[in-house]
Design a protein around this motif. Structure first.
Motif, PDB file in Angstrom:
ATOM      1  N   SER A 211      -9.075  10.582  -5.683  1.00  0.00           N
ATOM      2  CA  SER A 211     -10.081  11.010  -6.662  1.00  0.00           C
ATOM      3  C   SER A 211      -9.748  12.334  -7.351  1.00  0.00           C
ATOM      4  CB  SER A 211     -11.474  11.110  -6.023  1.00  0.00           C
ATOM      5  OG  SER A 211     -11.821   9.906  -5.379  1.00  0.00           O
ATOM      6  N   PHE A 212      -8.558  12.865  -7.155  1.00  0.00           N
ATOM      7  CA  PHE A 212      -8.203  14.133  -7.798  1.00  0.00           C
ATOM      8  C   PHE A 212      -8.113  13.946  -9.306  1.00  0.00           C
ATOM      9  CE2 PHE A 212      -5.185  17.142  -9.611  1.00  0.00           C
ATOM     10  CZ  PHE A 212      -5.676  18.345  -9.139  1.00  0.00           C
TER      11      PHE A 212
ATOM     12  N   ASP B 165      -9.819   6.418  -6.346  1.00  0.00           N
ATOM     13  CA  ASP B 165     -10.423   6.718  -5.047  1.00  0.00           C
ATOM     14  C   ASP B 165      -9.566   6.244  -3.878  1.00  0.00           C
ATOM     15  OD1 ASP B 165     -12.564   7.735  -6.444  1.00  0.00           O
ATOM     16  OD2 ASP B 165     -13.825   5.968  -6.156  1.00  0.00           O
ATOM     17  N   ASN B 166      -8.694   5.265  -4.118  1.00  0.00           N
ATOM     18  CA  ASN B 166      -7.877   4.699  -3.042  1.00  0.00           C
ATOM     19  C   ASN B 166      -6.408   5.118  -3.121  1.00  0.00           C
ATOM     20  OD1 ASN B 166      -7.186   3.246  -5.337  1.00  0.00           O
ATOM     21  ND2 ASN B 166      -6.840   1.353  -4.200  1.00  0.00           N
ATOM     22  N   LYS B 167      -6.095   6.130  -3.931  1.00  0.00           N
ATOM     23  CA  LYS B 167      -4.695   6.535  -4.131  1.00  0.00           C
ATOM     24  C   LYS B 167      -4.515   8.000  -3.758  1.00  0.00           C
ATOM     25  CE  LYS B 167      -1.155   6.811  -7.748  1.00  0.00           C
ATOM     26  NZ  LYS B 167      -0.874   6.526  -9.167  1.00  0.00           N
TER      27      LYS B 167
ATOM     28  N   VAL C 188       0.384   6.416  -1.414  1.00  0.00           N
ATOM     29  CA  VAL C 188      -0.318   5.459  -0.573  1.00  0.00           C
ATOM     30  C   VAL C 188      -1.566   4.994  -1.318  1.00  0.00           C
ATOM     31  CG1 VAL C 188      -1.522   5.105   1.612  1.00  0.00           C
ATOM     32  CG2 VAL C 188       0.524   6.551   1.539  1.00  0.00           C
ATOM     33  N   GLU C 189      -1.736   3.683  -1.403  1.00  0.00           N
ATOM     34  CA  GLU C 189      -2.931   3.082  -1.989  1.00  0.00           C
ATOM     35  C   GLU C 189      -3.505   2.107  -0.984  1.00  0.00           C
ATOM     36  OE1 GLU C 189      -2.923   2.064  -6.274  1.00  0.00           O
ATOM     37  OE2 GLU C 189      -0.791   2.572  -6.187  1.00  0.00           O
ATOM     38  N   ALA C 190      -4.749   2.341  -0.589  1.00  0.00           N
ATOM     39  CA  ALA C 190      -5.354   1.474   0.420  1.00  0.00           C
ATOM     40  C   ALA C 190      -6.784   1.140   0.052  1.00  0.00           C
ATOM     41  CB  ALA C 190      -5.308   2.143   1.789  1.00  0.00           C
TER      42      ALA C 190
ATOM     43  N   ASN D  31       0.784  -1.238   0.000  1.00  0.00           N
ATOM     44  CA  ASN D  31       0.000   0.000   0.000  1.00  0.00           C
ATOM     45  C   ASN D  31       0.820   1.295   0.000  1.00  0.00           C
ATOM     46  OD1 ASN D  31      -2.332  -1.623   0.155  1.00  0.00           O
ATOM     47  ND2 ASN D  31      -2.232  -1.606   2.382  1.00  0.00           N
ATOM     48  N   MET D  32       2.154   1.213  -0.084  1.00  0.00           N
ATOM     49  CA  MET D  32       2.956   2.437  -0.078  1.00  0.00           C
ATOM     50  C   MET D  32       4.190   2.286  -0.947  1.00  0.00           C
ATOM     51  SD  MET D  32       4.659   4.555   3.063  1.00  0.00           S
ATOM     52  CE  MET D  32       6.317   3.949   2.959  1.00  0.00           C
TER      53      MET D  32
END
Length: 119
Positions: A99-100, A62-64, A117-119, A43-44
């Motif tokens: 979500s940017f 959405d998760n990044k 970070v991706e979670a 996740n990182m």
């Protein structure tokens, strides 16, 4: 190159990967991007990133999200959904939230630390 140290292990090492923005996302130029991924963990990912002058569209999932600190150069982030533009120069930091959507503009060749970070 700047350095990143990992507690208990010393200085991190990485080979450079080179890429360019996808043609369908280019706005101006065709900047070469050099990435030194110096630490990966579930996740990182973090490291050092260099990029030539140019502009392209970005879309974060959405998760990044990304935190970055500019070492040299100048970047601008243009928000697609508003007139907001942030400018981040040497010694300053920025965050690209989940979500940017917008435009990433390298005004002056940039070198930055990044943490994704991706979670």
């Amino acid at each position: 190159m700047s350095k990143i140290y990992l507690a208990g292990h010393g200085q991190t090492q990485s080979n450079c990967t080179i890429d360019f923005p996808r043609p369908d996302r280019l706005v101006t130029g065709n900047p070469k991007r050099q990435t030194y991924s110096l630490y990966e963990h579930p996740n990182m990912d973090c490291g050092i990133w260099h990029c030539e002058v140019g502009t392209w569209n970005i879309v974060f999932a959405d998760n990044k999200q990304e935190f970055f600190n500019v070492i040299e150069g100048l970047v601008r982030l243009h928000d697609k959904n508003s007139d907001t533009i942030i400018e981040v120069g040497a010694g300053e930091a920025g965050i690209i939230p989940p979500s940017f959507e917008g435009i990433f503009e390298v005004v002056e060749a940039v070198k930055k630390y990044y943490v994704i970070v991706e979670a």
